[in-house]
Write a protein that holds these residues in place. Structure first.
Motif: not given
Length: 79
Positions: A54-56, A59-67
């Motif tokens: 992140g900008r800060d 490290t963060y978790i996010r879901g894979d972008a699939d729309g």
């Protein structure tokens, strides 16, 4: 018995009072705190999620972008 090439997925989340995800439940029923989950995502053990800085600088978790917004981590049911 799961084959070794089948990765777990996140199926539920726990959030704090601010709505931030603090823990995850996996498809095999394991409950992981955020740090444990992050380590597993970074190791490639969890399908459908990735780690990003992140900008800060954290490290963060996010879901894979699939729309598909229905499978975003924020949209998972609570446990």
């Amino acid at each position: 018995m799961a084959r070794s090439n089948e990765r777990e997925t996140f199926v539920a989340v726990r959030k704090n009072g601010d709505g931030d995800i603090t823990a995850f439940r996996t498809s095999s029923g394991r409950d992981l705190d955020y740090e444990q989950a992050l380590q597993e995502v970074q190791a490639g053990a969890i399908a459908g999620a990735n780690a990003f800085k992140g900008r800060d600088g954290e490290t963060y978790i996010r879901g894979d972008a699939d729309g598909d917004p229905t499978n975003n981590l924020d949209a998972l049911p609570p446990f």
